[in-house]
Motif scaffolding. Structure first.
Motif, mmCIF file in Angstrom:
data_model
loop_
_atom_site.group_PDB
_atom_site.id
_atom_site.type_symbol
_atom_site.label_atom_id
_atom_site.label_comp_id
_atom_site.label_asym_id
_atom_site.label_seq_id
_atom_site.Cartn_x
_atom_site.Cartn_y
_atom_site.Cartn_z
ATOM 1 N N ASP A 24 6.997 7.627 -4.752
ATOM 2 C CA ASP A 24 6.159 7.466 -3.688
ATOM 3 C C ASP A 24 7.237 6.320 -2.815
ATOM 4 O O ASP A 24 7.989 6.061 -2.699
ATOM 5 C CB ASP A 24 5.304 6.685 -4.377
ATOM 6 C CG ASP A 24 5.205 5.743 -4.883
ATOM 7 O OD1 ASP A 24 6.876 4.817 -5.023
ATOM 8 O OD2 ASP A 24 4.473 5.401 -5.833
ATOM 9 N N VAL A 25 6.118 6.550 -1.730
ATOM 10 C CA VAL A 25 6.458 5.176 -0.764
ATOM 11 C C VAL A 25 5.142 4.627 -0.076
ATOM 12 O O VAL A 25 4.561 4.403 0.243
ATOM 13 C CB VAL A 25 7.012 6.451 0.527
ATOM 14 C CG1 VAL A 25 7.508 5.423 1.781
ATOM 15 C CG2 VAL A 25 8.309 7.307 0.390
ATOM 16 N N ASN A 26 6.082 3.201 0.007
ATOM 17 C CA ASN A 26 4.990 2.269 0.408
ATOM 18 C C ASN A 26 5.756 2.229 1.769
ATOM 19 O O ASN A 26 6.411 2.066 2.332
ATOM 20 C CB ASN A 26 5.347 0.910 -0.540
ATOM 21 C CG ASN A 26 5.518 0.634 -2.014
ATOM 22 O OD1 ASN A 26 4.517 1.679 -1.774
ATOM 23 N ND2 ASN A 26 6.156 0.460 -2.326
ATOM 24 N N GLU A 27 4.135 1.102 2.710
ATOM 25 C CA GLU A 27 3.773 0.649 4.015
ATOM 26 C C GLU A 27 4.776 0.102 3.693
ATOM 27 O O GLU A 27 5.463 -1.025 3.870
ATOM 28 C CB GLU A 27 2.829 0.316 4.212
ATOM 29 C CG GLU A 27 2.073 -0.099 5.697
ATOM 30 C CD GLU A 27 0.894 -0.376 5.792
ATOM 31 O OE1 GLU A 27 0.127 -0.092 4.779
ATOM 32 O OE2 GLU A 27 0.465 -0.238 7.015
ATOM 33 N N ARG B 170 14.872 2.020 -0.299
ATOM 34 C CA ARG B 170 14.939 2.375 -1.455
ATOM 35 C C ARG B 170 15.621 3.735 -1.520
ATOM 36 O O ARG B 170 15.908 4.598 -0.707
ATOM 37 C CB ARG B 170 14.028 2.704 -2.318
ATOM 38 C CG ARG B 170 13.091 1.240 -3.392
ATOM 39 C CD ARG B 170 12.466 1.517 -4.167
ATOM 40 N NE ARG B 170 10.752 2.172 -3.485
ATOM 41 C CZ ARG B 170 10.135 2.897 -3.522
ATOM 42 N NH1 ARG B 170 10.618 3.421 -4.945
ATOM 43 N NH2 ARG B 170 9.390 3.603 -3.516
ATOM 44 N N SER C 272 -2.161 8.300 2.575
ATOM 45 C CA SER C 272 -3.335 7.338 2.283
ATOM 46 C C SER C 272 -3.930 7.798 3.423
ATOM 47 O O SER C 272 -3.084 7.810 5.236
ATOM 48 C CB SER C 272 -2.911 5.816 2.310
ATOM 49 O OG SER C 272 -2.095 5.459 3.390
ATOM 50 N N GLU D 283 2.416 9.244 -1.985
ATOM 51 C CA GLU D 283 2.378 9.591 -3.072
ATOM 52 C C GLU D 283 2.515 10.736 -3.910
ATOM 53 O O GLU D 283 1.944 12.151 -3.240
ATOM 54 C CB GLU D 283 1.654 9.048 -4.186
ATOM 55 C CG GLU D 283 1.856 8.061 -6.256
ATOM 56 C CD GLU D 283 0.603 7.996 -6.249
ATOM 57 O OE1 GLU D 283 -0.170 7.606 -6.118
ATOM 58 O OE2 GLU D 283 0.944 7.240 -7.656
ATOM 59 N N GLU E 206 8.116 0.829 4.369
ATOM 60 C CA GLU E 206 9.833 0.626 3.591
ATOM 61 C C GLU E 206 9.692 2.118 4.316
ATOM 62 O O GLU E 206 10.140 3.287 4.999
ATOM 63 C CB GLU E 206 9.052 1.623 2.024
ATOM 64 C CG GLU E 206 10.137 0.633 0.831
ATOM 65 C CD GLU E 206 9.593 1.472 -0.257
ATOM 66 O OE1 GLU E 206 10.817 0.930 -1.045
ATOM 67 O OE2 GLU E 206 8.353 2.386 -1.150
ATOM 68 N N MET F 34 0.827 -1.323 0.124
ATOM 69 C CA MET F 34 0.086 0.283 -0.192
ATOM 70 C C MET F 34 0.764 1.068 0.054
ATOM 71 O O MET F 34 1.937 1.251 0.746
ATOM 72 C CB MET F 34 -1.120 -0.013 1.476
ATOM 73 C CG MET F 34 -1.849 0.732 0.849
ATOM 74 S SD MET F 34 -2.738 0.844 2.392
ATOM 75 C CE MET F 34 -2.013 2.068 3.703
ATOM 76 N N LYS F 35 0.286 2.089 -0.874
ATOM 77 C CA LYS F 35 0.943 3.455 -0.359
ATOM 78 C C LYS F 35 1.079 4.195 0.340
ATOM 79 O O LYS F 35 -0.122 4.781 0.341
ATOM 80 C CB LYS F 35 1.265 4.089 -2.139
ATOM 81 C CG LYS F 35 2.223 3.675 -3.191
ATOM 82 C CD LYS F 35 1.562 4.668 -4.081
ATOM 83 C CE LYS F 35 2.088 3.356 -5.897
ATOM 84 N NZ LYS F 35 1.625 4.417 -6.581
ATOM 85 N N VAL F 36 2.188 4.435 1.210
ATOM 86 C CA VAL F 36 1.425 5.360 2.084
ATOM 87 C C VAL F 36 1.546 6.917 1.446
ATOM 88 O O VAL F 36 0.951 7.636 2.316
ATOM 89 C CB VAL F 36 2.879 4.958 3.144
ATOM 90 C CG1 VAL F 36 2.390 6.689 4.206
ATOM 91 C CG2 VAL F 36 2.206 4.432 4.060
ATOM 92 N N THR G 9 6.742 3.443 8.600
ATOM 93 C CA THR G 9 7.620 4.042 7.432
ATOM 94 C C THR G 9 8.352 4.924 7.147
ATOM 95 O O THR G 9 7.437 6.514 8.160
ATOM 96 C CB THR G 9 6.046 3.966 6.141
ATOM 97 O OG1 THR G 9 5.236 2.993 6.310
ATOM 98 C CG2 THR G 9 6.284 3.470 5.142
#
Lengths: 248, 266
Positions: A29-32, A198, A67, A5, A34, A1-3, A181
């Protein structure tokens, strides 16, 4: 899930004599769960990006999407603990501001203090703590509001080198064990490699994405271990070339 | 809290104590020598004691004034006026500083006025005050307020404006509104500024009340000073000055004590 974007974000600042494009068509973007780092040449608008994400400033165009009801926790270069408050009261600050200082949330914050070894110092003043402990207290203050996304604005740069490595390990393990995150802004390439899943490499001003790099050192548990891996220096060279090539 | 000190530590502490004692003794000696010289010059006729008075004459006048019961009345009047001017001036100055900090537009609008008011010798407003407020205590307190209020606003506002920008950023990232930024950060961060202003205002309020009494009064130390001058009783003038020194010093010491208690927390 994207936290988080960022879609095609641009930001222009105006002064009397000129307009400055700080950020231009920036998307990432940053994902949950990450850990993402942003690196770039100094003065490239990294802090502007964080202010945009915090909604402290509005983008000139493009959009910043967080999100759900996700609120962010901002950790700055210096710990910014308030000397007139005890460590405990400093940790409650965010909850107080957001009028969420309920018994449950207080208990959660106290739990963090206990878990990360600051419980016995809770009645102390910030000046009575070491630099590393202060930075840990600042992290717990940020975590106390239970943010979905942590923004770290060069949180280690005010510390001396030896302390920096320790605090870096410390902060990383706390963030991981709380399953948070995080988005780190830094100009320190080795810090970025040793911490991140990343790395977003930005160009000089106006900032836009030059490359997205994945260190793939996840099997190594701690930032210090990652620094020792042979892969580390190769990646350092690669990223250094990115940034250096950019300057030419 | 009793601790076991090392021998060297005890030696260090004793040395510090001796140093402190030496400072206090020297301070007392300076006073005694100055008073002694003053007295001696009067006794030996180096100076005209009718003009410069002397410690013994001051003492005699003081005893007379106390015995006559008038001194207490004058002291009380001046102290009361000063305290009122001090309190109102500080509170008003602080309130104006808060408003100007709160609203950047107002700050920009009123900055030149504040600067001009600060440079203006407030005594120049004396006649206007007397006509507007009346020739009584109210005009004296107004004078004390006027003298302390502008400098309070300037000092406090400077403190407010110089509050750490990064700390404000931190609060804003937590979602704080301007009221919260003030109560959680700007006000507590500027408690030391407030304490410094209180110290300045002790002097300012005394200047204001004595000046006010020069212009229009029926009692008070300023009145007594003017009266003493008019009837050419320099003993009385000197005595009033000494009493004023003592009162102002006492008030300053009280403020310093408050500062010491408060600044332990800030």
């Amino acid at each position: 899930m994207k936290v988080l974007e960022l879609k095609d974000v641009s930001k222009v600042f105006y002064t009397k004599t000129q307009e400055t494009q700080a950020v231009s068509h920036l998307s990432f973007d940053v994902n949950e769960g990450e850990f993402v780092s942003i690196i770039g040449p100094s003065g490239c608008g990294k802090t502007t990006v964080l202010s945009l994400i915090c909604k402290l400033i509005k983008p000139t165009c493009g959009s910043v999407e967080l999100s759900g009801n996700s609120h962010v926790g901002y950790m700055l270069q210096r710990d910014q603990l308030f000397e007139w408050r005890t460590i405990e009261k400093n940790v409650y600050l965010g909850l107080e501001i957001q009028r969420r200082l309920t018994p449950e949330n207080k208990q959660y914050a106290d739990g963090l203090l206990k878990k990360y070894g600051l419980w016995e110092f809770r009645k102390h003043r910030p000046s009575e703590l070491s630099g590393g402990m202060r930075q840990r207290a600042a992290l717990i203050r940020t975590l106390a509001t239970d943010p979905d996304l942590l923004l770290l604005d060069e949180p280690f740069s005010a510390l001396d080198f030896q302390t920096r490595l320790d605090v870096c390990d410390d902060v990383y393990s706390i963030i991981k064990s709380e399953k948070k995150t995080a988005l780190l802004v830094t100009h320190d390439i080795s810090e970025a490699i040793s911490l991140s899943d990343r790395i977003v490499v930005l160009t000089a001003r106006p900032a836009t994405v030059l490359a997205i790099h994945e260190p793939k050192l996840n099997d190594l548990a701690s930032p210090l271990k990652r620094r020792e891996s042979p892969e580390f220096s190769k990646q350092f060279e690669l990223l250094h070339r990115y940034l250096h090539g950019e300057k030419k | 809290m009793k601790k076991d000190f090392t021998r060297e530590h005890l030696l260090y502490l004793r040395k510090e104590k001796l140093r402190k004692l030496a400072v206090h003794l020297t301070q007392a000696a300076v006073l005694i020598v100055a008073l002694g010289f003053w007295e001696l010059s009067a006794q030996l006729g180096w100076s005209d004691s009718f003009i410069t008075s002397s410690p013994s004459r001051v003492w005699k006048t003081l005893v007379e004034l106390i015995a006559g019961g008038t001194l207490w009345r004058h002291m009380w009047t001046s102290t009361w006026e000063t305290l009122a001017g001090f309190a109102i001036g500080t509170a008003l100055g602080y309130a104006v500083a808060v408003i100007l900090w709160w609203n950047g537009f107002l700050k920009e609008v009123f900055e030149p006025y504040v600067v001009v008011l600060n440079s203006l010798p407030k005594i120049a407003l004396g006649p206007v005050i007397i006509i507007l407020v009346g020739a009584d205590k109210a005009s004296i307190i107004t004078m004390a307020v006027l003298i302390s209020v502008v400098i309070t606003t300037i000092t406090i506002l400077n403190g407010f404006v110089e509050t750490d920008k990064e700390k404000i950023l931190l609060l804003r990232s937590m979602g704080a509104n301007r009221f919260q930024i003030f109560t959680k950060l700007v006000a507590p961060a500027n408690v030391p500024t407030l304490m410094a202003t209180l110290k300045i205002n002790v002097g300012m309020a005394w200047i204001g009340s004595i000046m006010g009494e020069y212009l229009a009064s029926k009692e008070g130390l300023g009145y007594l000073l003017v009266y003493g001058k008019q009837v050419f009783r320099l003993d009385l003038v000197m005595t009033c000055t000494v009493v004023l020194c003592a009162l102002a010093g006492l008030m300053y010491a009280l403020v310093a004590l408050i500062e010491k208690t408060v600044s332990r927390r800030y």
